[in-house]
Design a protein around this motif. Structure first.
Motif, PDB file in Angstrom:
ATOM      1  N   SER A  33       5.026  12.786  -2.694  1.00  0.00           N
ATOM      2  CA  SER A  33       6.159  13.074  -3.784  1.00  0.00           C
ATOM      3  C   SER A  33       5.600  13.494  -5.006  1.00  0.00           C
ATOM      4  O   SER A  33       6.579  13.438  -5.934  1.00  0.00           O
ATOM      5  CB  SER A  33       6.936  11.658  -3.866  1.00  0.00           C
ATOM      6  OG  SER A  33       6.053  10.665  -4.363  1.00  0.00           O
ATOM      7  N   GLN A  34       4.450  13.858  -5.370  1.00  0.00           N
ATOM      8  CA  GLN A  34       3.772  14.041  -6.600  1.00  0.00           C
ATOM      9  C   GLN A  34       3.820  15.483  -6.794  1.00  0.00           C
ATOM     10  O   GLN A  34       3.522  16.194  -5.945  1.00  0.00           O
ATOM     11  CB  GLN A  34       2.127  13.454  -6.367  1.00  0.00           C
ATOM     12  CG  GLN A  34       2.110  12.195  -6.178  1.00  0.00           C
ATOM     13  CD  GLN A  34       2.510  11.342  -7.303  1.00  0.00           C
ATOM     14  OE1 GLN A  34       2.605  11.457  -8.238  1.00  0.00           O
ATOM     15  NE2 GLN A  34       3.381  10.263  -6.717  1.00  0.00           N
ATOM     16  N   PRO A  35       4.416  15.795  -7.985  1.00  0.00           N
ATOM     17  CA  PRO A  35       4.618  17.247  -8.307  1.00  0.00           C
ATOM     18  C   PRO A  35       3.409  18.078  -8.445  1.00  0.00           C
ATOM     19  O   PRO A  35       3.686  19.085  -7.751  1.00  0.00           O
ATOM     20  CB  PRO A  35       5.488  17.098  -9.934  1.00  0.00           C
ATOM     21  CG  PRO A  35       5.917  15.855 -10.024  1.00  0.00           C
ATOM     22  CD  PRO A  35       4.871  14.857  -8.930  1.00  0.00           C
ATOM     23  N   PRO A  36       2.362  17.808  -8.875  1.00  0.00           N
ATOM     24  CA  PRO A  36       1.317  18.610  -8.762  1.00  0.00           C
ATOM     25  C   PRO A  36       0.699  19.185  -7.245  1.00  0.00           C
ATOM     26  O   PRO A  36       0.435  20.155  -6.937  1.00  0.00           O
ATOM     27  CB  PRO A  36       0.050  17.904  -9.665  1.00  0.00           C
ATOM     28  CG  PRO A  36       0.735  16.925 -10.603  1.00  0.00           C
ATOM     29  CD  PRO A  36       2.001  16.398  -9.692  1.00  0.00           C
ATOM     30  N   LEU A  37       0.853  17.853  -6.548  1.00  0.00           N
ATOM     31  CA  LEU A  37       0.690  18.462  -5.032  1.00  0.00           C
ATOM     32  C   LEU A  37       1.536  19.286  -4.605  1.00  0.00           C
ATOM     33  O   LEU A  37       1.165  20.137  -3.707  1.00  0.00           O
ATOM     34  CB  LEU A  37       0.366  16.825  -4.301  1.00  0.00           C
ATOM     35  CG  LEU A  37       0.093  17.219  -2.829  1.00  0.00           C
ATOM     36  CD1 LEU A  37      -1.216  17.715  -2.606  1.00  0.00           C
ATOM     37  CD2 LEU A  37       0.128  15.738  -2.230  1.00  0.00           C
ATOM     38  N   MET A  38       2.708  19.177  -4.708  1.00  0.00           N
ATOM     39  CA  MET A  38       3.745  19.996  -4.032  1.00  0.00           C
ATOM     40  C   MET A  38       3.712  21.265  -4.734  1.00  0.00           C
ATOM     41  O   MET A  38       3.749  22.259  -3.872  1.00  0.00           O
ATOM     42  CB  MET A  38       5.186  19.105  -4.277  1.00  0.00           C
ATOM     43  CG  MET A  38       5.478  17.985  -3.464  1.00  0.00           C
ATOM     44  SD  MET A  38       5.183  18.154  -1.929  1.00  0.00           S
ATOM     45  CE  MET A  38       6.424  19.374  -1.313  1.00  0.00           C
ATOM     46  N   ILE A  39       3.260  21.469  -5.951  1.00  0.00           N
ATOM     47  CA  ILE A  39       3.402  22.964  -6.450  1.00  0.00           C
ATOM     48  C   ILE A  39       2.032  23.488  -5.867  1.00  0.00           C
ATOM     49  O   ILE A  39       2.011  24.649  -5.582  1.00  0.00           O
ATOM     50  CB  ILE A  39       2.976  22.800  -8.095  1.00  0.00           C
ATOM     51  CG1 ILE A  39       4.353  22.138  -8.739  1.00  0.00           C
ATOM     52  CG2 ILE A  39       2.623  24.015  -8.566  1.00  0.00           C
ATOM     53  CD1 ILE A  39       4.265  22.045 -10.096  1.00  0.00           C
ATOM     54  N   PRO A  85       0.902  -1.231  -0.041  1.00  0.00           N
ATOM     55  CA  PRO A  85       0.052  -0.052  -0.087  1.00  0.00           C
ATOM     56  C   PRO A  85       0.741   1.460   0.066  1.00  0.00           C
ATOM     57  O   PRO A  85       1.980   1.398   0.546  1.00  0.00           O
ATOM     58  CB  PRO A  85      -0.853  -0.046   1.411  1.00  0.00           C
ATOM     59  CG  PRO A  85       0.045  -1.128   2.136  1.00  0.00           C
ATOM     60  CD  PRO A  85       0.605  -2.083   1.399  1.00  0.00           C
ATOM     61  N   ARG A  86       0.442   2.222  -0.926  1.00  0.00           N
ATOM     62  CA  ARG A  86       1.079   3.586  -0.788  1.00  0.00           C
ATOM     63  C   ARG A  86       0.567   4.459   0.073  1.00  0.00           C
ATOM     64  O   ARG A  86      -0.599   4.697   0.339  1.00  0.00           O
ATOM     65  CB  ARG A  86       0.932   4.112  -2.313  1.00  0.00           C
ATOM     66  CG  ARG A  86       1.677   3.109  -3.308  1.00  0.00           C
ATOM     67  CD  ARG A  86       1.569   3.688  -4.783  1.00  0.00           C
ATOM     68  NE  ARG A  86       2.416   2.867  -5.688  1.00  0.00           N
ATOM     69  CZ  ARG A  86       2.329   3.139  -6.819  1.00  0.00           C
ATOM     70  NH1 ARG A  86       1.530   3.915  -7.354  1.00  0.00           N
ATOM     71  NH2 ARG A  86       3.110   2.293  -7.712  1.00  0.00           N
ATOM     72  N   GLY A  87       1.482   5.123   0.913  1.00  0.00           N
ATOM     73  CA  GLY A  87       1.225   5.863   1.943  1.00  0.00           C
ATOM     74  C   GLY A  87       1.205   7.433   1.557  1.00  0.00           C
ATOM     75  O   GLY A  87       1.311   7.842   0.579  1.00  0.00           O
ATOM     76  N   CYS A  88       1.498   8.018   2.753  1.00  0.00           N
ATOM     77  CA  CYS A  88       1.504   9.587   2.596  1.00  0.00           C
ATOM     78  C   CYS A  88       2.942  10.265   1.817  1.00  0.00           C
ATOM     79  O   CYS A  88       2.558  11.144   1.077  1.00  0.00           O
ATOM     80  CB  CYS A  88       1.345  10.481   4.171  1.00  0.00           C
ATOM     81  SG  CYS A  88      -0.488  10.136   4.623  1.00  0.00           S
ATOM     82  N   LEU A  89       3.916   9.434   2.031  1.00  0.00           N
ATOM     83  CA  LEU A  89       4.926   9.903   1.638  1.00  0.00           C
ATOM     84  C   LEU A  89       4.980   9.753  -0.010  1.00  0.00           C
ATOM     85  O   LEU A  89       5.546  10.475  -0.738  1.00  0.00           O
ATOM     86  CB  LEU A  89       6.388   9.105   1.984  1.00  0.00           C
ATOM     87  CG  LEU A  89       6.533   9.439   3.538  1.00  0.00           C
ATOM     88  CD1 LEU A  89       7.767   8.567   3.869  1.00  0.00           C
ATOM     89  CD2 LEU A  89       6.896  10.923   3.641  1.00  0.00           C
ATOM     90  N   LEU A 125       0.739  22.938  -2.774  1.00  0.00           N
ATOM     91  CA  LEU A 125       0.969  23.230  -1.489  1.00  0.00           C
ATOM     92  C   LEU A 125       2.058  24.433  -1.432  1.00  0.00           C
ATOM     93  O   LEU A 125       1.734  25.305  -0.317  1.00  0.00           O
ATOM     94  CB  LEU A 125       1.564  22.133  -0.737  1.00  0.00           C
ATOM     95  CG  LEU A 125       0.610  20.885  -0.614  1.00  0.00           C
ATOM     96  CD1 LEU A 125       1.571  19.651   0.119  1.00  0.00           C
ATOM     97  CD2 LEU A 125      -0.432  21.358   0.394  1.00  0.00           C
ATOM     98  N   ALA A 126       2.817  24.510  -2.164  1.00  0.00           N
ATOM     99  CA  ALA A 126       3.990  25.748  -2.477  1.00  0.00           C
ATOM    100  C   ALA A 126       3.229  26.818  -2.681  1.00  0.00           C
ATOM    101  O   ALA A 126       3.347  27.993  -2.103  1.00  0.00           O
ATOM    102  CB  ALA A 126       4.873  25.484  -3.519  1.00  0.00           C
ATOM    103  N   VAL A 127       2.085  26.997  -3.553  1.00  0.00           N
ATOM    104  CA  VAL A 127       1.405  28.011  -3.689  1.00  0.00           C
ATOM    105  C   VAL A 127       0.548  28.543  -2.619  1.00  0.00           C
ATOM    106  O   VAL A 127       0.270  29.823  -2.344  1.00  0.00           O
ATOM    107  CB  VAL A 127       0.141  27.580  -5.086  1.00  0.00           C
ATOM    108  CG1 VAL A 127      -0.481  29.019  -5.135  1.00  0.00           C
ATOM    109  CG2 VAL A 127       1.372  27.751  -6.335  1.00  0.00           C
ATOM    110  N   ILE A 128      -0.089  27.506  -1.899  1.00  0.00           N
ATOM    111  CA  ILE A 128      -0.876  27.824  -0.739  1.00  0.00           C
ATOM    112  C   ILE A 128       0.037  28.479   0.333  1.00  0.00           C
ATOM    113  O   ILE A 128      -0.335  29.414   1.072  1.00  0.00           O
ATOM    114  CB  ILE A 128      -1.666  26.611  -0.387  1.00  0.00           C
ATOM    115  CG1 ILE A 128      -2.757  25.975  -1.338  1.00  0.00           C
ATOM    116  CG2 ILE A 128      -2.219  27.006   1.075  1.00  0.00           C
ATOM    117  CD1 ILE A 128      -3.622  27.359  -1.706  1.00  0.00           C
TER     118      ILE A 128
END
Length: 50
Positions: free
Chosen positions: A24-30, A16-20, A32-35
């Motif tokens: 690590s997905q680029p769209p989510l990090m972008i 199972p894939r967790g929160c990490l 979160l960075a904008v927010i």
């Protein structure tokens, strides 16, 4: 009599894939960075300009 030897191993199941993995997905990090930048700019505006 039952055959109890394990000649055919079960294929490994996907872990199972967790929160990490999600972070690590680029769209989510972008997103979160904008927010985070918007929150930082609002905080600096409140502290320095008001």
């Amino acid at each position: 009599m039952l055959d109890t030897k394990q000649s055919d191993a079960a294929p490994p199941q996907d872990e199972p894939r967790g929160c990490l993995f999600a972070l690590s997905q680029p769209p989510l990090m972008i997103f979160l960075a904008v927010i985070g930048c918007l929150l930082l700019m609002a905080a600096l505006h409140d502290l320095l300009l008001l």
